[in-house]
Design a protein around this motif. Sequence first.
Motif, PDB file in Angstrom:
ATOM      1  N   ASP A   8       0.830  -1.203   0.000  1.00  0.00           N
ATOM      2  CA  ASP A   8       0.000   0.000   0.000  1.00  0.00           C
ATOM      3  C   ASP A   8       0.865   1.254   0.000  1.00  0.00           C
ATOM      4  O   ASP A   8       0.561   2.225  -0.687  1.00  0.00           O
ATOM      5  CB  ASP A   8      -0.929   0.003   1.227  1.00  0.00           C
ATOM      6  N   ALA A   9       1.906   1.253   0.814  1.00  0.00           N
ATOM      7  CA  ALA A   9       2.759   2.449   0.868  1.00  0.00           C
ATOM      8  C   ALA A   9       4.153   2.093   1.330  1.00  0.00           C
ATOM      9  O   ALA A   9       4.337   1.176   2.140  1.00  0.00           O
ATOM     10  CB  ALA A   9       2.163   3.492   1.820  1.00  0.00           C
ATOM     11  N   VAL A  10       5.113   2.834   0.792  1.00  0.00           N
ATOM     12  CA  VAL A  10       6.456   2.843   1.373  1.00  0.00           C
ATOM     13  C   VAL A  10       6.674   4.246   1.929  1.00  0.00           C
ATOM     14  O   VAL A  10       6.479   5.237   1.219  1.00  0.00           O
ATOM     15  CB  VAL A  10       7.550   2.512   0.328  1.00  0.00           C
ATOM     16  N   ILE A  11       7.031   4.302   3.203  1.00  0.00           N
ATOM     17  CA  ILE A  11       7.413   5.575   3.805  1.00  0.00           C
ATOM     18  C   ILE A  11       8.934   5.624   3.730  1.00  0.00           C
ATOM     19  O   ILE A  11       9.613   4.751   4.284  1.00  0.00           O
ATOM     20  CB  ILE A  11       6.938   5.662   5.274  1.00  0.00           C
ATOM     21  N   VAL A  12       9.469   6.593   3.025  1.00  0.00           N
ATOM     22  CA  VAL A  12      10.923   6.652   2.845  1.00  0.00           C
ATOM     23  C   VAL A  12      11.502   7.598   3.897  1.00  0.00           C
ATOM     24  O   VAL A  12      11.213   8.796   3.902  1.00  0.00           O
ATOM     25  CB  VAL A  12      11.308   7.102   1.424  1.00  0.00           C
ATOM     26  N   SER A 119      16.186   5.195  -5.698  1.00  0.00           N
ATOM     27  CA  SER A 119      15.405   5.912  -6.729  1.00  0.00           C
ATOM     28  C   SER A 119      13.932   5.553  -6.597  1.00  0.00           C
ATOM     29  O   SER A 119      13.571   4.512  -6.033  1.00  0.00           O
ATOM     30  CB  SER A 119      15.906   5.572  -8.138  1.00  0.00           C
ATOM     31  N   LEU A 120      13.103   6.431  -7.161  1.00  0.00           N
ATOM     32  CA  LEU A 120      11.659   6.198  -7.229  1.00  0.00           C
ATOM     33  C   LEU A 120      11.262   6.334  -8.689  1.00  0.00           C
ATOM     34  O   LEU A 120      11.594   7.334  -9.322  1.00  0.00           O
ATOM     35  CB  LEU A 120      10.903   7.260  -6.414  1.00  0.00           C
ATOM     36  N   ALA A 121      10.594   5.319  -9.233  1.00  0.00           N
ATOM     37  CA  ALA A 121      10.154   5.398 -10.631  1.00  0.00           C
ATOM     38  C   ALA A 121       8.632   5.253 -10.661  1.00  0.00           C
ATOM     39  O   ALA A 121       8.095   4.218 -10.238  1.00  0.00           O
ATOM     40  CB  ALA A 121      10.812   4.298 -11.454  1.00  0.00           C
ATOM     41  N   VAL A 122       7.974   6.295 -11.147  1.00  0.00           N
ATOM     42  CA  VAL A 122       6.500   6.291 -11.175  1.00  0.00           C
ATOM     43  C   VAL A 122       6.041   5.720 -12.512  1.00  0.00           C
ATOM     44  O   VAL A 122       6.573   6.078 -13.565  1.00  0.00           O
ATOM     45  CB  VAL A 122       5.969   7.735 -11.010  1.00  0.00           C
ATOM     46  N   VAL A 127       4.510   3.011  -7.902  1.00  0.00           N
ATOM     47  CA  VAL A 127       5.891   3.502  -7.814  1.00  0.00           C
ATOM     48  C   VAL A 127       6.817   2.319  -7.547  1.00  0.00           C
ATOM     49  O   VAL A 127       6.527   1.475  -6.685  1.00  0.00           O
ATOM     50  CB  VAL A 127       6.059   4.510  -6.648  1.00  0.00           C
ATOM     51  N   GLN A 128       7.921   2.280  -8.282  1.00  0.00           N
ATOM     52  CA  GLN A 128       8.959   1.279  -8.026  1.00  0.00           C
ATOM     53  C   GLN A 128      10.023   1.952  -7.156  1.00  0.00           C
ATOM     54  O   GLN A 128      10.635   2.939  -7.568  1.00  0.00           O
ATOM     55  CB  GLN A 128       9.558   0.841  -9.377  1.00  0.00           C
ATOM     56  N   ARG A 144       1.744   1.481  -3.961  1.00  0.00           N
ATOM     57  CA  ARG A 144       0.706   2.377  -4.508  1.00  0.00           C
ATOM     58  C   ARG A 144       1.035   3.826  -4.178  1.00  0.00           C
ATOM     59  O   ARG A 144       0.777   4.721  -4.950  1.00  0.00           O
ATOM     60  CB  ARG A 144      -0.663   1.999  -3.913  1.00  0.00           C
ATOM     61  N   TRP A 145       1.578   4.035  -2.991  1.00  0.00           N
ATOM     62  CA  TRP A 145       1.931   5.385  -2.547  1.00  0.00           C
ATOM     63  C   TRP A 145       3.340   5.380  -1.981  1.00  0.00           C
ATOM     64  O   TRP A 145       3.745   4.412  -1.343  1.00  0.00           O
ATOM     65  CB  TRP A 145       0.988   5.866  -1.427  1.00  0.00           C
TER      66      TRP A 145
END
Length: 388
Positions: A8-12, A119-122, A127-128, A144-145
């Motif tokens: 659901d989400a990754v908090i970076v 890195s973040l790839a949308v 998002v990857q 997803r977020w």
Amino acid sequence: MPGRATVDAVIVGGGAAGLSLAAHLATAGWGDDVLLLDDGAQPLEDRSWAWWSVGDGLLDGAASTVLGAADVAGEGWSRRLDLDPYAYRVVTGPDLAAEVTRLVSPRPGYRRLRGTARSLAVDDAGVQVAYEDPDGRARAVRARWVLDSVGPGAAATVPDPDARLDLLGLHVETDRDAFDPGAVSLMDFRTGQEDGLAFVYVLPTSARTALVERTVYAAPEAPAIPHDPHLSAYLRDVLRVGGHRIVAREEGTIPLRVRPPAAPEGPVVPIGARAGMIKAGTGYAFGRIQRHSAAIAAALAAGRYPGRAAVHRRWARTQDAALLRVARADPAEARAFLETLLRRNPAPRILAFLDEDLPPREHLRLYATLPLLRFGLACASASSRRPR
Ligand SMILES: Cc1cc2nc3c(=O)[nH]c(=O)nc-3n(C[C@H](O)[C@H](O)[C@H](O)COP(=O)(O)OP(=O)(O)OC[C@H]3O[C@@H](n4cnc5c(N)ncnc54)[C@H](O)[C@@H]3O)c2cc1C
């Protein structure tokens, strides 16, 4: 599992904003799989955050220090402020982490992940997030977020701050009772002002131990500030502590930006300092981070877009910009302004003003106490000059 399913989400980043957001999301009952990714580069054992609140915040109970009074002072004056209904709170990194662990425990899909986001790839599906695990192996997880306090691989460079708070804190132990453990000294201007607008902050931990910290509003490019002689003079001449030992030192710089350095991009929503949560006029962020986290959690739980969960007010941003401009061009004028604010207003009005939460009528009362014309002229004069 990281690398296969879409979470659901990754908090970076698992600092103030990442930890707070995890607690708020879990408490809102949102998300089955939420990963908190942190590189461990800033050990929580070395960190603490101070803020004020009325006591109804989700993480207020985690504070290890709760004070109901604050001192403020300048040359020839001093004042004790009764903070009620607010209290000044300080939470240590380990206490914050323990409270967050407790709050997320009913949701087993919330997990902490040690790794460095690269890195973040949308794409259309989310998002990857590419990261490196502690053994140096490249890994990836789809989400997803992404709630991002770090900006890994961000293409846009972060703009220079408008100013910075340059600080040195000394943890002091005295031979006899020298501190009042019932009050924080929020701003004491009785310190050398030649390097810029400067004040000393004293956070007592007992009658004989305290953090004594000197802060200067400095230009981003200004050289490091020599705080030591000023702190020695403050301990000797203002606090008159007598025999004492310095048991630890904390140096730091808080970047002050009037505008946030990053904007939301689809499913990637900035949080924390990156989202502009450090209030440019004061350097405080923790209270704002709580309001932002609550707003993001409420938006996600209601199926709304979380990137519009703003906690800033436009007028406040303009005022912070003016204060920074005057602090840079005419520090004595900025100090006079702050001293008047602190001398002529009750604490709840000052704190609500700094929280950008003051009702209009109270706002007018506060403005009536301030030398607004003089400050406006100083601001106009500062704006017409080129920065040093
Ligand atoms: C010295 C200092 C003292 C401050 N004191 C206060 C205070 O008392 N009260 C207050 O309100 N505000 C304070 N602030 C301002 C603000 O609250 C803090 O800067 C706050 O920590 C900002 O929260 P954040 O989550 O954005 O960043 P951080 O708390 O710094 O969290 C970011 C986290 O991300 C991790 N990280 C970095 N890069 C990566 C990566 N590539 N991958 C994974 N993880 C990564 C870091 O190790 C860190 O754990 C202070 C700031 C400073 C600099």
